[in-house]
Design an enzyme around this catalytic site. Structure first.
Site: not given
Lengths: 477, 487, 101
Positions: B78, B153, B177
């Protein structure tokens, strides 16, 4: 100040001389090239996390103990939020809610002999900011070497009634902290920084007046001058019927006055909250005891010892405990076998003059306690005269070993009667007038003859022996 | 092999060991597939073709390590996990061109294990959001339906794994997330216990809630990756010194007699009926496998969101202040003064959602409001912790839906931030309490969109969470259904 | 507890955060934050008398580093990432006020 009572409180920042920074392992070292001692933590890089330096906490504990403060057992860290170029994370890591120490005090003597006591409200460990240089070219330049250096913030109670007491307190505080060994506490180098707040109230009133805070008090004289100026300014304002505004002022040395920096309306909102990246600390008694055991002897205790055990005068002892280096040097010199009184005399006299002349700190010289003790013992046992000692002292400031120096340079004192007797006899023979003067009771004659003898012996003759032989010689004529 | 759909780490590892493929070939194919698939999906912010291939060659040259399952496996981080020399943006304009000078601990650990980092995945700006719509680098699409959001997210990480672009990805989870995008994309996502994985190198959103965790296609893969990234780290004072067990050790053990708590609050109004139905069916499956299921209550569930919003935003408002244009990142210097630089940098650099949260957090911490907001929220957090402690006195895991709905349509998210935040209601308490929580696919709705089931464990008991998830996965084999195919 | 945030307060908060909003943006923010704060007000339903606040769930205590200096030698990398640098220092528009601390 006329009909007003003055109330002063001080906020003191002490830079601690740990090896590494409070929250990063970068070295704490002054004078290196800009940003040489910085890493991603010091720069507040995205993703970095802090890790507390145990040494900084122990230094803080030493200060707390030396200031008679209670050590807080459960401590958490807080963030103080403000944006500034020298503050890379945009928050300072500090101990706002749970300061390391609380409820301490400092006792000290004023010049007139009265004793004062100032309360220490709290002291806590936090990190120092970097350094901004203002370029004058429309830019400022940031060096983060200092960023993260452990600071000790000490906050007094508003117990101080005059600029003179403030100054005397600060001297005492500086001495106490210096003797813990955690800091150089030098105002001129910024390792001791002072902010003050001051308010006035009419005599007889219990209610404190409005506080004015003052920054940039970078020397003892600035502190006294600024506080005195502020006393005067505030009393004039009150007499003129004006309200004192709560504000922050800055001392301006050229005009010897204080200048408004900001008013309360512009006050910052630091949005303190607990630092989630640092687990809490717990300080148990065992740890306190361990740290207490490593605390060097205080100046007060040494002073007592010097007066009590070594039978020094209070004034002499006071000179010796002005700095930790001097006191340590003195103790080491005595430990190396020097007579305590003679060692004190040398340190207060010749060594101090030498330091003044060369503008050096004791630890930056080549003098050692062993060499000073060695020299003192050479005088004691009559090997050298005090006149010869001047030369030997010069030699030991250059790091030379006194005994070896004396031998190499033939500086041995002449005490043998069989050598001195003929010399003295011939000088007496050659100065009939002096003999006559002596007989007539004029003591000056002796001084003149001794001078002649010393000249003849190149200053190597033992003055005591010379005196004895000379008097015998004169009396026998 | 064209992509990693229908593959897992062990299978790929075996083909490397027996010489059927090489790390370079694997990497090339992955990159090829990503370049075509990502045109629509937009799961990646940066694709490191050159670095990945160079790395693959080195790994091939060094020789495949037979007992090291992650060796040569292509994966993605990420883009809020810092990678030395590889741009890391947190999907923000303010870090658009930021190149870190150090590696996150998880990156170091996976590099040591021999993975190939293919690139950096998209996210909501600074991990604030549940749709990956707030990214400065454009919207990521759902792997199952490009008209739907991937969740967030960690939307890029979830979509990249679900679409077969990489075998696994790391994400971060502050309020759901990892788990919510895993649910929206039908894969396995775990948020480990707070302190299980080092946060060193994770761009902080909310330091007391953030954790890094793996997103994978299967439970075993997930446990394998956690094995590689878990453990105490000198750099992170909040990382746990507890011993790290082998997270695959309980896989395959039956779940007979395991006590499963089902909180009634997790099936309250606002949870979509199809979602509730699928998860209830999942719980029934666990019962069939021998688990003992109890309905319980977690009374403070509904306060979790409010507490979370105050605590996470407050911490974020402090954590994000450092993006000031002084030392790195965007620096907008068209103005005259220092203050202009600060204001212009932040105003242009941060997107609306980030600004909103900074505003909320700054307000909650400001003079006069701290006790009413920040302290109150921290006290409610304590109440929630007590709720969970009570449940775990006599239960092994808690099971419920991961999110109240399946992935919603792009741009369809309710404008009212309050509704948006409701989407996090089921995941947030896990972060506030610091527990491990895993999302696994529990089936599909009438539109063929995956539904996530959440399995929450006691502190540091990821093993049992994996045990239950694995038993469920073996019994349902839902992972065999892949996006774009009807197997 | 304030139920909403006034525009004046929002302006002050924006100043603290150093973010500029247009008047229209500020109206939107005030509305959105107002909604959130209404939600946050539900926290008052919870009796938290004598409840110790939880600021972190870490179980760690006394996580120290020994006082040993270690220079990571990152100066050059760090300076190269700075928007402006000169003479090994970070260059910023002139600091005009007296500063803090």
């Amino acid at each position: 100040m006329g009909n007003f009572l003055t109330t002063i409180g001080l906020e003191i920042h002490v830079e601690m001389k740990t090896n590494s920074k409070l929250l990063s392992p970068s070295p704490v070292n002054f004078g290196d090239s800009p940003n040489a001692n910085t890493n991603v933590i010091d720069w507040g890089y995205p993703g970095v996390l802090p890790r507390v330096n145990k040494g900084a906490i122990e230094f803080g504990m030493k200060a707390a103990l030396a200031l008679n403060a209670e050590i807080t057992r459960d401590i958490r860290w807080d963030r103080k939020n403000y944006i500034y170029p020298d503050n890379p994370k945009s928050y300072q890591t500090t101990q706002q809610a749970t300061p390391l120490g609380q409820h301490g005090y400092v006792e000290f003597e004023m010049e007139d002999g009265t004793t004062k006591r100032v309360g220490i409200r709290e002291l806590h460990v936090e990190e120092d900011a970097g350094k901004n240089t203002h370029g004058g070219d429309g830019y400022s330049y940031v060096d983060l070497n200092r960023q993260g250096t452990p600071l000790l913030e000490i906050v007094t109670e508003p117990d101080i009634e005059s600029p003179e007491v403030a100054s005397a307190f600060l001297e005492k505080l500086r001495q106490i902290i210096q003797f813990t060994g955690i800091s150089d506490v030098k105002m001129q180098e910024g390792s001791l920084r002072v902010d003050a707040n001051i308010s006035l109230r009419p005599a007889g009133s219990d209610e404190f007046g409005t506080r004015v805070e003052m920054k940039n008090l970078n020397s003892f004289s600035y502190l006294r001058t600024a506080l005195a100026y502020e006393q005067k300014r505030q009393s004039q304002e009150i007499i003129a019927g004006n309200q004192i505004q709560q504000q922050t002022r800055r001392y301006d040395e050229p005009t010897k006055s204080t200048i408004l920096m900001r008013t309360k309306e512009q006050a910052d909102d630091y949005r303190y909250f607990p630092e989630p990246d640092l687990p809490p600390m717990h300080i148990d008694q065992t740890w306190v005891d361990e740290v207490a055991a490593t605390l060097p002897e205080s100046a007060d205790s040494r002073l007592k010892r010097y007066v009590g055990e070594f039978e020094l005068g209070a004034k002499e002892a006071g000179v010796l405990v002005q700095t930790l280096e001097m006191a340590n040097f003195y103790d080491a010199t005595v430990a190396a076998g020097a007579d305590a009184k003679k060692a004190a005399n040398y340190l207060i006299g010749d060594v101090n003059s030498y330091l003044n002349d060369t503008q050096k700190d004791l630890q930056d010289t080549l003098l050692t306690p062993e060499n000073l003790a060695g020299m003192i013992n050479l005088i004691e046992d009559g090997t050298i005269s005090s006149k010869q000692a001047k030369k030997v002292f010069e030699a030991i400031t250059e790091g030379k070993e006194p005994k070896a120096y004396v031998e190499e340079n033939g500086l041995v004192q002449e005490s043998r009667v069989e050598v001195l007797q003929p010399v003295i006899a011939s000088i007496v023979d050659a100065n009939e007038q002096s003999v006559a003067d002596f007989k007539a009771g004029k003591d000056r004659a002796v001084g003149f003859l001794v001078g002649q003898i010393m000249k003849q012996t190149h200053g190597n003759a033992n003055p005591n022996v010379v005196n004895q032989i000379l008097l015998d010689e004169l009396n026998s004529r | 092999m064209d992509n990693f759909l229908n593959l897992d780490i062990k299978t790929v590892h075996e083909s490397l060991v027996n010489g059927q493929t090489t790390v370079v070939e694997l990497t090339q194919k992955a990159l090829e597939f990503i370049h075509s698939r990502d045109e629509e999906l937009n799961a990646f912010i940066s694709i490191d073709d050159e670095g990945a291939l160079k790395r693959a060659e080195e790994l091939d040259a060094a020789g495949i390590q037979e007992d090291n399952l992650l060796y040569g496996i292509p994966m993605a981080h990420k883009d809020n996990i810092v990678t030395k020399g590889l741009k890391t943006t947190s999907a923000s304009h303010i870090l658009e061109n930021f190149v870190p000078v150090y590696n996150a601990t998880v990156v170091e650990k996976l590099n040591e294990a021999g993975v190939v980092v293919i690139g950096k995945t998209n996210l909501d700006e600074f991990a604030m959001g549940g749709s990956t719509e707030t990214s400065f680098f454009g919207q990521t699409k759902n792997a199952w339906d490009a008209t739907k959001v991937p969740g967030g997210s960690s939307g890029g990480s979830a979509a990249s794994v679900a679409s077969g672009e990489v075998l696994f990805a790391l994400g971060s989870d502050t309020g759901g997330s990892i788990r919510q995008p895993a649910a929206y994309n039908g894969i396995v996502g775990l948020k480990p216990t707070y302190g299980r994985v080092s946060r060193w190198g994770l761009m902080a959103f909310s330091s007391s809630l953030d954790q890094i965790g793996p997103l994978t296609r299967t439970v075993r893969d997930n446990a394998l990756v956690l094995n590689a990234i878990a453990g105490y780290d000198d750099h992170d004072a909040t990382s746990s010194q507890k011993e790290v067990p082998d997270f695959t050790a309980k896989l395959g053990q039956d779940i007979k007699g395991l006590r499963v708590a089902v909180p009634k609050e997790y099936f309250s109004e606002g949870v979509n009926e199809e979602v509730a139905e699928a998860v209830r069916a999942g719980i029934t499956k666990l019962e069939e496998l021998g688990a003992i299921v109890d309905e319980v209550s977690i009374p403070h569930t509904k306060y979790g969101i409010a507490a979370y919003y105050i605590l996470a935003s407050s911490e974020a408002s402090s954590n994000l202040q450092r993006y000031d244009g002084v030392r790195y990142g965007l620096s907008e210097r068209s103005g005259d003064t220092l203050e202009d630089m600060y204001v212009n940098t932040k105003t242009e650099g941060f997107g609306p959602e980030v600004k909103r949260r900074i505003m909320l957090g700054t307000f909650a911490l400001s003079a006069g409001f701290y006790d009413a907001y920040f302290k109150k929220a921290a006290q409610v957090r304590t109440k929630l912790i007590q709720d969970f402690e009570n449940i775990f006195k006599d239960h092994d895991v808690i099971v419920g839906p991961t999110a109240p709905t399946v992935a919603f349509g792009l741009g369809e998210e309710d404008d009212d931030p309050k509704t948006m935040y409701m989407n996090d209601m089921l995941t947030i308490p896990v972060n506030l309490v610091g527990l491990p929580g895993l999302s696994i696919n529990a089936g599909f709705n009438s539109e063929n969109m995956p539904i996530g089931m959440q399995i929450i464990g006691n502190k540091f008991d990821e093993q049992t969470v994996y045990q239950v998830a694995y038993a469920f996965e073996r019994a349902t084999k839902l992972y065999e259904k892949i996006p774009g195919g009807d197997k | 507890m304030a139920e909403t945030l006034s525009k004046q307060e929002a302006k002050h908060v924006a100043e603290l955060a150093k973010i500029r909003f247009t008047d229209a943006e500020l109206d939107v923010i005030v509305g959105q934050l107002g909604n959130i704060l209404t939600l946050v007000d539900t926290l008052n339903e919870v009796d938290t008398t004598d409840v110790v606040p939880t600021y972190s769930v870490t179980e760690n205590v006394n996580m120290f580093r020994d006082d040993v200096a270690d220079n990571w030698n990152q100066k050059t990398d760090l300076l190269n990432n700075a928007p402006q640098q000169q003479d090994d220092m970070i260059k910023v528009p002139a600091i005009l006020d007296g500063g803090d601390n």
